[in-house]
Structure formats: structure tokens, C-alpha cells
Motif scaffolding. Structure first.
Motif: not given
Lengths: 123, 94, 900
Positions: C576-591
Motif C-alpha cells: 500500500r505504501q508502494g514498498k516491497g517485502g514485509f516491512l512497511p514504513e511505521t507511519t502513524p497511519e500504519f500503526i
């Protein structure tokens, strides 16, 4: 007297070859196969010359060299640097002046190693 | 730029939909009204028996209500499909 | 007359049918064929658990005693359903947005994720529901008794306790089996809902059948029934206005606040639009259920012998008229009503108990706190199972102790009055932003207390739990504290009296305390999110970036959601954040989204506590509070739009950043690649050259000659292997590789890989954890290439795993047409910053192991997997180094060829 070499090289076969070459010429060779303990070994062994590989586990040869040059007790010790990297990646001026350090590319001619060691250790 | 205020006059569809929503809000009041009417009759004070009459009234009212709810839910759904572009819930919180 | 053993057999057969239906529904849902399981009809039918055995048997008894008053119990819910647009739609929307697991969770979440409120609501619900469950057990026992005794209207049972015990035990097994399959209470229990829908049909059909039989079989049609009504003892309608309206209100409140209704209406709801159908269909169901109640009561009163229990007319009327099969159907209807209520009620209560009592307790007692929670999932599941059994045991104990007393008959209304104490906090919570936690807690406590004192305790009868003296004179002789005449108001109906005082004081205290107290930031944010549930996005975030490591969060989430689900969620979030793999950016939204997801499993309060351990001190920023305080809708709307745009930009920027990094890396890589190739080629060359010069020395002893020749040989092989690898890689990278597609058993491939890798560091004892049964699956691909990947991964583990007792776990499974193989070792794993690098060429992380290749292994693996239509990824957060290989069950081209 004055014929003690400390060889820091992690490739066992290359280390064995250099040891053979130098031993045959009458040098006493102590070897070490990683970079982390290099400085301690240099202080302990007090060699006449250090033969140093660049790509070492633990610490790189250049880092060890920098530390040696920064240490007044070791700054005068000759170092022969061996590297399998491209020659153009080698820093133009190796730390240390007055021919205290020299660079030799791998693969080398055995005679060149011997000549360099002899000349630098002043034997 | 989207309008900063909801428009004062809406298209026919959206207008219909708003009124349907009003109806949906009123329906429980209608239901309460229908179901509480017997309270006014005071059936126990009349001489004739009332249970059967009450039974018929209650269930008739119930059926009327069910039909009303059915029609309303259909209309709301249709209006909702037709007027999707209107912010679904401009009415949000009371 | 139906023989008793046939009754038991029919009963067992019916239960088996329920199991089969539930099981089949679960299966279909697993296979993704659950569309029709989520139809509005099923949803409406599942709501019918409102009609318990109390309705099925008790309504007739109620009508026989008080005429039409019984319909109020169904008129209340009808009013609420007709007004679905106002309350229910909002509840469902909030339930879905906040992933609410129960009514206790709703209250706790609304008031600042306060666990105290969760505990209070749980307590109220358990206390109110226990006698209700006992009532269900009693009704089954009584109805069995009708068949078991010689005379149809008899009461004596050979062993009443045994029946209730069997029913309670069977129900707990069924509920545990189908109610605790998923941890996520927010996910639908397809099996249970399906079984309940079936039971709803059975009870409706049964009651209608009895009604039709009574009206047209015993009586002579509608006209005759009306005549009979007019001739019966309940001919004149003794309508008491206060009771009529009060009961309607209490029933309406109960529909909203009963835990089991909340479960089916909000938690199990899969589509808001189902409410529109239920708004008329559920009143229709209720209407049909009550349609024949009065005729049955009147005909029963007229034809059955004096003293027959009107609560059992539904059964005894057909029996007395020789309709054994109809009576059997009626029995199954009553059985269905009782069982479906108990099942859903115990699930709902167990969810509350485990989420609001057991889990928080366990987490607070545990060393290390919530930071390293370990296997929370197992704990929660277990506590839910135990709670289900415990709640049923409680119900059974209550039944056993009260001995099926007549007091139970009134318990339905008492229970309704109890749960309706939740109503003020609930409605206040979703319509009034000013409602505060303190207000809710005080209001609930006051209401609950008065209800206990004035209705619940006296219901055990004089000298039950309250002494007769207290009942008659008040505690210590204080007259105005008499339980059933508080503040000196005498002569009121005890139920109305209790409802009036408890609810009005509850509401008064709730509103008053809310006005006087100030909510904390989390409360204010949740209040905004609940009251404005229909705004697209309130634009308020609870978390700011607090330097949280995504990997830590993943590790924690795996303990709660299970590995698969957590990984899927993280992967989807990263994508969703446009990243591959298993670890998204820890944005407030994601948390925030992660917190909601966790809340769906362990409840809001616990999820919040767990997350705040990681993002601590960063819960609410000043900016967030400004947004909360701002009442100007326009500003909020505008900022929401801006935020949406800036979010879009941020996403693009992130994708660009990553692409840019990759490009930069690529050019750096190209340089380093050359230099590394040079290094890797020169190193063996150095040995070869040096030793061949040494060999030229004529004085070299023979033994040395032999040894040095061997060195040269060895180094030549190393050189050749390196060149082979490079060539291989270049072919693979250019996608010019010729694949030889074969079928193989995955198990055999893994066996071969383990075998082949065993000469890597053979001196180390190495433990393999494999599930050989799961490994047996066919795979159609270039099996040699796949084997090459497996060998590489296994030997890497053998080479680099630094655990004292190295272990490698190999997990295989099939998901969505893909085969997934995980290789997980128990070493220290690969540091975060290196995870991106390991698949690059020459990216060997340590230099200690020279024995292996030149650091091309994983690069080759990656290229092979791409060529096979699959991929290989590093799987973070598994404790050790972990790699996931996934590939299609058969090659893509072949699949599309077959499809064509």
C-alpha cells in the motif's frame, strides 16, 4: 636479527605460499588470519615488517594501517599491503611516508614479494 | 476545488434520497405511535372483552409497519444507487 | 405418544445435522465460496436468536397469564429495527471501522480504550446472562420431561439434572469447536451463523405448524378462535399503560445491548446493507413468531386439564391430541431456540472475558510486560475456550442451585433490565462527544448496583439472597431503602420500579459526571471517531512516528494474529505504501491500522496497551489535539482533502525514493561488481601463481610438491565454479534460460536438498524440523533449478546459522495456487540494514567462511525463482534467518494454455 615478519592474510592458501617464500629466505614468519586482533598482535610480536592483506574479516587492512600510522610507537614500522582489488581503487598515496608502506597487487610474482620485504625491512 | 459548502439546491435524485432518509428517521416514531395507541383505549375499563380486538389491531399495525419498512428500504437502496455522487452522509451526526 | 428413546435419537440426529451444516459452512468459507453465507437472509435469520426458549414456550404461558402483554417483548425490537437508519446503521459502521469485538469492547473503545469499562460491562453481561442460560437449560429439561413422563402434562423427570448436564456439555463442545476457530472475533463465525440460521427456520416452522394445527385442527378457524378468546379467562385485556410502554422500552433497549444480539447484529455483520433487509424481515419474523401465541394459549386454557403448565402448551397440546410428530417438531423448535441462544451468548461472553479480563491480567503479571508477549494467540484462544465452558458451567450451576424454581420464569425480563443499563453509555457514546469515561463508569456502576439491589437479588425470593426483613423493612429498618420501594415510592410493579430507578439514575449520573469531568486526549479522539463515524476520515491520528521498528511490530503481531496472517497484513501494508517485502514504513497511519487489526483479536484496550509500548510517549501530538478541538467542519474537511493529497504525494515520493535508491545502488553495484569480480578472480589466481612458481623450485621436497599441486588443483576448481556461477547468473538474468519442466514431489526435492547440503560443514550436528506429511505435494516446474535453490538455502543455513544447537525449520504449504516453502533457522538472523542486500551479487555478509562460493548463491536463487515464475524473499521477525520461497503449482504459461 631483524628478520621477523608478521603476516596478516585470511586466505589460507595465499598465507601458506607467502610463508613458504619468506621462510625459505630465512625469515621468521608469524601469521594471523583476521583483522580484529591485528594491532594487538603487532604490538606483541614487534615484527620488522608487516605483510597486510586488505580484505580481512574483522577489520580492513587500510583501517589497520591508519591506526598504525596514528600510533607513534608503530608509525615507523614498514608495511607491505597486498590486495586483489583493482589497482585504481588503491588510494593514490598510502598512508605513511618515506617508503614505509608499499602496495603489491595480487596475483604477485614470488620474487617481487621477497624483494619488497627485503628492501623495506632493510635487510 | 470542491465546494466548501454543501450546495443549497440538490438534483432531483439527491433531493428524493434526502426525503427518503427523513422518512427512515420518522418510521420508528410512527411505529411507537401505532403500538402505543392501545394505551389510550383503556381496554380494561370498557365492559366488552377487548383481547381479540386488540390482537387484530396489533397484528394489523405490525403488518402495515413491515410493509412500510420494506418499501422504504427498497426505495433507499435505489435512491442510494442513483445518487452516489452526493456525499453519502452529509447528515452525519445529529 | 412418542417413545422417549426415539426422542433422544431424533435429538441426536438433529445435533449431528447442526454439526454437519456448521462444518460444511466453515469449509465453504475456507474455500472462499462463502458469498451466499453472507446474504441478508442469513443475517436476518441469525438475528432470530432474540427469540429464545423463553419466546418459544414462555410466550404462550405469558399470554395465558396476562393476555396481550407478551407482544411488548417483540414490539420493542420492531421499533428499533424500523429505526435502523438512526442507531443500528451507526453501530454497525462503528463496529466495522473500529473492529469491535463485543459490546464491552465498544464501550471500552469509545471511552479512551479504557479496560476498566470493559471489565464493568463484562461483569454486567455475565451476571445478567447466567440466569438466562439457566432458563434455557431448564426449558430443554422440562420439555424432555414432558416426553419422558407417563402423562403428557407431567412434571416428574427420572433425572432432571442429567438432561441439563448433557445439554450444557454438548453445547460447550459445539461452541468451542465452531466458536473458537478464528481468534479474530471480528471475523465471521460462518459455521455458527449457518447453524443458527437453520435453527431459526426450524423454530419458526415448528411454532407456525403448532399454531396452524391449533387454529384449524383443534379450533374451527379464526372465527372460532376469536369466540374462544372472548370466552376465555383473558378475554378482557388488562392493559396497564405504564407496564405496556415500559416493557416495550426495555425490550428495545435489550435488542441493542444484549451481548448475543450485539454479536450477531454488529460483530458478525459483513455488509451494512444487510440491515436494510433486516429492517423489515426481522420484524416479519418476530410477527410470525408471535402470531399464534394467543390462539395457542386460549385453546390450551380451554381444552387442557386444570393445572396444566401453560408454559408447555406448545408441546402438550399436540401430544394431548395425538399428534406425536408435531410435538416432536415443536420439541425441536424449542430445542433450537434454547441451543442457538446459549451458543451465541457464550461466544459473546467468552470473547469479553478473555479480552477484557484474562488477557490484560496475564499481560500485566507477565515479566517483560507486553513488549515481548510471545504466544498471545494461544493464550487468548485457550482462555476463550475455558470461558465458554465456564459460562455454561455457571449457567448449569445456577440452574442446579435454583432447582428450576418458578423465579426463573421472570428471569428473561430481569436479564433485559440488567443489560439495558449499558444503553445510556452506548447511545451517549455514539451521539454525544461530551460523554466521558468517568461518566460512563459511574453511570454504569450506579445503574448496575440499583438493578442488583432492587430487582436481581429480590428475584431469588424472600430469604433467597436478601432476607425477608430487608425486603419488607429496608436495610437496618431504613424504610426509604426498601429494595422494591426505593425513596418511599410504594405500590409500583417491581420490574418497572427497578427499571425506572436504575435507568434514570444511571442516565443522570452519566450525564452529570460527563459534564463535570474532562476527557483525556484518547477519549476525545475516540469520541470524535464514534460520533462522526460517517465522515470519510476524521483526519486525526493517534500515533506519531516514534522510531518504531516495523520488525518489532511484526514479531509482536505474529504472536497475536498468527504468522501467516501477520505476514500477509504487513506485506499488504508495505505494498500500500508502494514498498516491497514485509516491512512497511511505521507511519502513524500504519500503526493505527495495525492497532485496529490487533483490536479485532484481543480487544481495543489490550491492543492499545501493546502498541503504546512501542510508540510510547508519542500517543497524541499537539496537532492532533488541535484537530480534535476544532469544531469547524469546513477546516476539517479541507484538511482531510489536503491530507489525502499529501498522502498520495507521500506514497509517490516513497515509491520514487525507493526507485531512486535502487538506481543509485545499481550504478554503485555495477562498479563494485567489477571490482568484486576482479577480487574473486584474483584471489584463487594468486594462490595458483604463487604455488606454481614454488613448484618450479627444483629443491622442493616430493611431499610438498604433491601438497602444493593439490592446492593449485583446488583453487582451479574454485575458479571454474566462480566462472560457472557468473555464466549461470548472466543467462538467468537475461531470461534466456532453457527450463526443463518436470513434475516432482516437493518432499523428495527437500530430501535431496538436505542430503546434498550435508557436506557443508559436515562436522556440525544439525537438526531439521520438518512436517513431512505436509510436504507431500506435487510441483510442476524445472525441478533441478528448484532443487538448486533449496540446496543453496539449506547449505547457507548450515554455514551461517550461529546458534549453539543449530536447527532449520522447513514449513511447506499451498495457498491460492502457489506453493510456499519457508526455511527458518534459529541463529541471530540478518540485521535489518542488510536484509535488502543479501540477494545482490557478492553480498556475502561475513568473510569468515571461505569455503563456499563467491557470494553469488542467493543472487542466483533469486534469478532462478524469477525464471520459475515465483520469488524468494527474506522473512523478517522469525527469530532467525528466514527465507520464503514461493512458486506457482504449475508454470504460468501452462496454466494459461490450459485455461484457453
Amino acid at each position: 636479527m631483524g628478520r621477523h615478519v608478521l603476516l596478516i592474510e585470511d586466505e589460507p592458501h595465499i598465507a601458506e605460499a607467502i610463508r613458504y617464500i619468506l621462510t625459505r629466505d630465512g625469515w621468521a614468519v608469524t601469521s594471523l588470519d583476521e583483522g580484529g586482533a591485528a594491532l594487538a598482535a603487532i604490538r606483541r610480536e614487534v615484527p620488522d615488517i608487516v605483510v597486510l592483506d586488505v580484505k580481512l574479516p574483522g577489520r580492513s587492512g587500510y583501517e589497520i594501517l591508519d591506526d598504525m600510522r596514528a600510533d607513534p610507537a608503530l608509525s615507523g614500522l614498514p608495511v607491505l599491503v597486498l590486495s586483489a582489488n583493482l589497482p585504481r581503487e588503491v588510494p593514490a598515496a598510502l598512508p605513511g611516508r618515506g617508503g614505509l608502506s608499499r602496495f603489491l597487487a595480487k596475483p604477485f610474482a614470488n620474487a617481487d614479494v621477497l624483494a619488497a620485504v627485503r628492501q623495506m625491512a632493510g635487510a | 476545488m470542491p465546494a466548501s459548502k454543501p450546495p443549497k439546491f440538490l438534483a432531483r435524485n439527491s433531493y428524493r434520497r434526502r426525503r427518503m432518509i427523513d422518512a427512515a428517521r420518522v418510521l420508528p416514531l410512527v411505529a411507537s405511535f401505532l403500538f402505543f395507541i392501545p394505551v389510550l383505549w383503556r381496554p380494561s375499563e370498557t365492559p366488552e372483552p377487548d383481547t381479540a380486538r386488540g390482537w387484530i389491531y396489533i397484528f394489523a399495525a405490525w403488518v402495515v409497519l413491515i410493509v412500510a419498512a420494506l418499501v422504504l428500504s427498497r426505495l433507499l437502496e435505489r435512491a442510494g444507487r442513483g445518487a452516489d455522487e452526493v456525499a453519502d452522509d452529509a447528515e452525519g451526526a445529529p | 405418544m412418542v417413545p422417549f428413546n426415539i426422542l433422544v435419537a431424533v435429538c441426536l440426529a438433529y445435533v449431528c445435522l447442526l454439526f454437519v451444516v456448521a462444518f460444511a459452512a466453515e469449509r465453504r468459507a475456507e474455500q472462499g465460496l462463502a458469498r451466499w453465507l453472507r446474504s441478508p437472509v442469513i443475517y436476518t435469520l441469525s438475528l432470530s436468536i432474540y427469540c429464545t426458549a423463553w419466546t418459544f414456550y414462555g410466550a404462550v404461558g405469558y399470554a395465558a397469564r396476562s393476555g396481550l402483554e407478551f407482544v411488548t417483548i417483540y414490539l420493542g425490537p420492531t421499533i428499533v429495527m424500523a429505526g435502523w437508519w438512526v442507531i443500528l446503521r451507526k453501530l454497525v459502521r462503528i463496529g466495522q471501522a473500529q473492529r469491535v469485538t463485543s459490546i464491552a469492547d465498544l464501550i471500552s473503545s469509545r471511552y479512551g480504550k479504557s479496560n476498566l469499562l470493559g471489565v464493568i460491562v463484562t461483569l454486567i453481561c455475565v451476571v445478567a446472562a447466567t440466569p438466562y442460560i439457566a432458563l434455557q437449560l431448564q426449558s430443554v429439561t422440562l420439555s424432555v420431561g414432558v416426553f419422558a413422563s407417563e402423562t403428557p402434562e407431567g412434571w416428574a423427570l427420572p433425572d432432571q439434572g442429567a438432561t441439563a448436564l448433557w445439554v450444557a456439555g454438548g453445547l460447550s463442545i459445539f461452541t468451542i469447536l465452531f466458536g473458537t476457530r478464528n481468534l479474530d472475533a471480528n471475523e465471521r463465525h460462518h459455521g455458527i451463523v449457518m447453524a443458527i440460521a437453520l435453527e431459526a427456520v426450524v423454530k419458526l416452522v415448528a411454532l407456525l405448524a403448532v399454531g396452524i394445527f391449533v387454529v384449524w385442527g383443534i379450533a374451527g378457524g379464526i372465527g372460532d378462535v376469536i369466540d374462544r378468546v372472548n370466552a376465555s379467562p383473558i378475554a378482557d385485556w388488562p392493559l396497564k399503560p405504564a407496564r405496556w410502554m415500559g416493557l416495550t422500552f426495555v425490550a428495545a433497549a435489550a435488542l441493542l445491548a444484549l451481548p448475543r444480539m450485539f454479536q450477531v447484529m454488529v460483530v458478525e455483520n459483513s455488509d451494512e446493507r444487510h440491515l436494510a433487509t433486516a429492517s423489515w424481515a426481522f420484524p416479519l419474523y418476530l410477527m410470525l413468531m408471535s402470531l399464534f401465541v394467543l390462539p395457542i394459549a386460549v385453546v390450551g386454557l380451554g381444552t387442557m386439564p386444570e393445572g396444566a403448565n401453560p408454559d408447555l402448551f406448545v408441546l402438550t397440546l399436540p401430544l394431548a391430541n395425538g399428534q406425536g410428530k408435531l410435538a416432536m417438531l415443536a420439541f425441536l423448535g424449542g430445542f433450537s431456540s434454547a441451543t442457538s441462544m446459549v451458543i451465541v451468548c457464550s461466544i459473546a461472553l467468552a470473547t469479553m472475558v478473555s479480552n477484557h479480563v484474562v488477557t490484560p491480567l496475564w499481560l500485566s503479571m507477565r515479566q517483560g510486560g507486553v513488549r515481548a508477549p510471545g504466544d498471545v494467540r494461544g493464550l487468548v484462544l485457550m482462555s476463550r475456550r475455558v470461558s465458554i465452558a465456564a459460562i455454561l458451567a455457571l449457567g448449569y450451576t445456577y440452574y442446579h442451585l435454583s432447582g428450576g424454581s418458578a423465579a426463573l420464569a421472570a428471569i428473561g425480563l430481569i436479564s433485559f433490565a440488567g443489560v439495558s443499563q449499558i444503553l445510556p453509555a452506548m447511545l451517549g457514546g455514539i451521539f454525544w462527544r461530551g460523554a466521558t469515561r468517568v461518566g460512563a463508569a459511574l453511570g454504569l456502576s450506579v445503574g448496575f448496583g440499583i438493578w442488583l439491589y432492587s430487582l436481581y437479588l429480590p428475584s431469588f425470593g424472600p430469604d433467597g439472597l436478601l432476607s425477608a426483613r430487608i425486603l419488607a423493612e429496608g436495610p437496618a429498618g431504613i424504610g426509604w431503602l426498601k429494595p422494591q420501594a426505593l425513596f418511599g415510592i410504594e405500590g409500583l410493579d417491581p420490574l418497572l420500579h427497578a427499571v425506572f430507578w436504575s435507568l434514570s439514575l444511571n442516565t443522570a449520573v452519566f450525564v452529570g459526571a460527563s459534564l463535570l469531568t474532562f476527557p483525556n486526549p484518547v477519549e476525545r479522539m475516540q469520541g470524535l471517531a464514534f460520533v462522526n463515524a460517517f465522515d470519510q476520515d476524521p483526519g486525526v491520528r493517534g500515533w506519531s512516528r516514534g522510531g518504531v521498528e516495523a520488525e518489532d511490530l511484526l514479531t509482536m503481531s505474529q504472536g497475536i494474529l498468527g504468522a501467516d496472517e501477520a505476514q500477509e497484513f504487513f506485506q499488504a501494508e508495505a505494498a500500500r505504501q508502494g514498498k516491497g517485502g514485509f516491512l512497511p514504513e511505521t507511519t502513524p497511519e500504519f500503526i493505527e491500522r495495525l492497532e485496529r487489526r490487533l483490536a479485532g483479536s484481543v480487544g481495543t484496550a489490550t491492543a492499545h496497551a501493546m502498541i503504546s509500548q512501542f510508540a510510547e510517549g508519542a500517543a497524541v501530538s499537539a496537532q492532533d489535539l488541535m484537530a480534535v478541538a476544532s469544531e469547524a467542519q469546513q477546516i476539517l474537511e479541507y484538511s482531510t482533502q489536503l491530507e489525502a493529497k499529501s498522502e498520495e504525494l507521500a506514497r509517490t515520493a516513497r515509491a520514487l525514493q525507493e526507485a531512486n535508491d535502487k538506481l543509485k545502488d545499481l550504478s554503485v553495484q555495477k562498479d563494485t561488481f567489477l571490482s568484486q569480480i576482479s577480487h574473486e578472480l584474483r584471489t584463487p589466481m594468486t594462490s595458483i601463481r604463487a604455488f606454481s612458481e614454488i613448484l618450479m623450485d627444483p629443491e622442493l621436497p616430493g611431499a610438498m610438491q604433491q601438497k602444493y599441486a593439490e592446492v593449485i588443483h583446488e583453487e582451479t576448481i574454485r575458479l571454474t565454479r566462480l566462472l560457472d556461477d557468473l555464466l549461470d547468473l548472466s543467462v538467468l538474468e537475461n531470461r534466456k534460460v532453457q527450463l526443463t519442466i518436470k513434475a516432482a514431489n516437493l518432499h523428495d526435492l527437500l530430501d535431496k536438498a538436505v542430503q546434498a547440503a550435508s557436506n557443508t560443514r559436515p562436522e556440525r550436528s544439525f537438526v531439521y524440523n520438518r512436517d513431512t506429511a505436509a510436504e507431500h505435494m506435487p510441483v510442476i516446474t524445472d525441478t533441478d533449478r528448484l532443487l538448486q535453490v533449496f540446496i543453496n538455502l539449506v547449505s547457507n543455513a548450515r554455514k551461517y546459522c550461529d546458534a549453539e544447537r543449530p536447527e532449520l525449520t522447513i514449513l511447506t504449504r499451498k495457498r491460492g495456487g502457489r506453493i510456499i516453502v519457508d526455511f527458518i533457522d534459529n541463529g541471530t538472523g540478518i540485521p535489518r540494514e542488510s536484509q535488502r542486500l543479501i540477494f545482490e551479487k557478492f553480498a556475502r555478509l561475513t568473510d569468515t567462511q571461505r569455503a563456499g562460493g563467491a557470494g553469488l548463491g542467493l543472487a542466483i536463487c533469486r534469478e532462478i525463482m524469477v525464471n520459475l515464475g515465483g520469488n524468494i524473499l527474506y522473512l523478517p521477525g522469525q527469530g532467525g534467518a528466514a527465507f520464503r520461497v514461493s512458486l506457482p503449482v504449475k508454470p504460468e504459461s501452462q496454466q494459461s494454455a490450459e485455461a484457453a
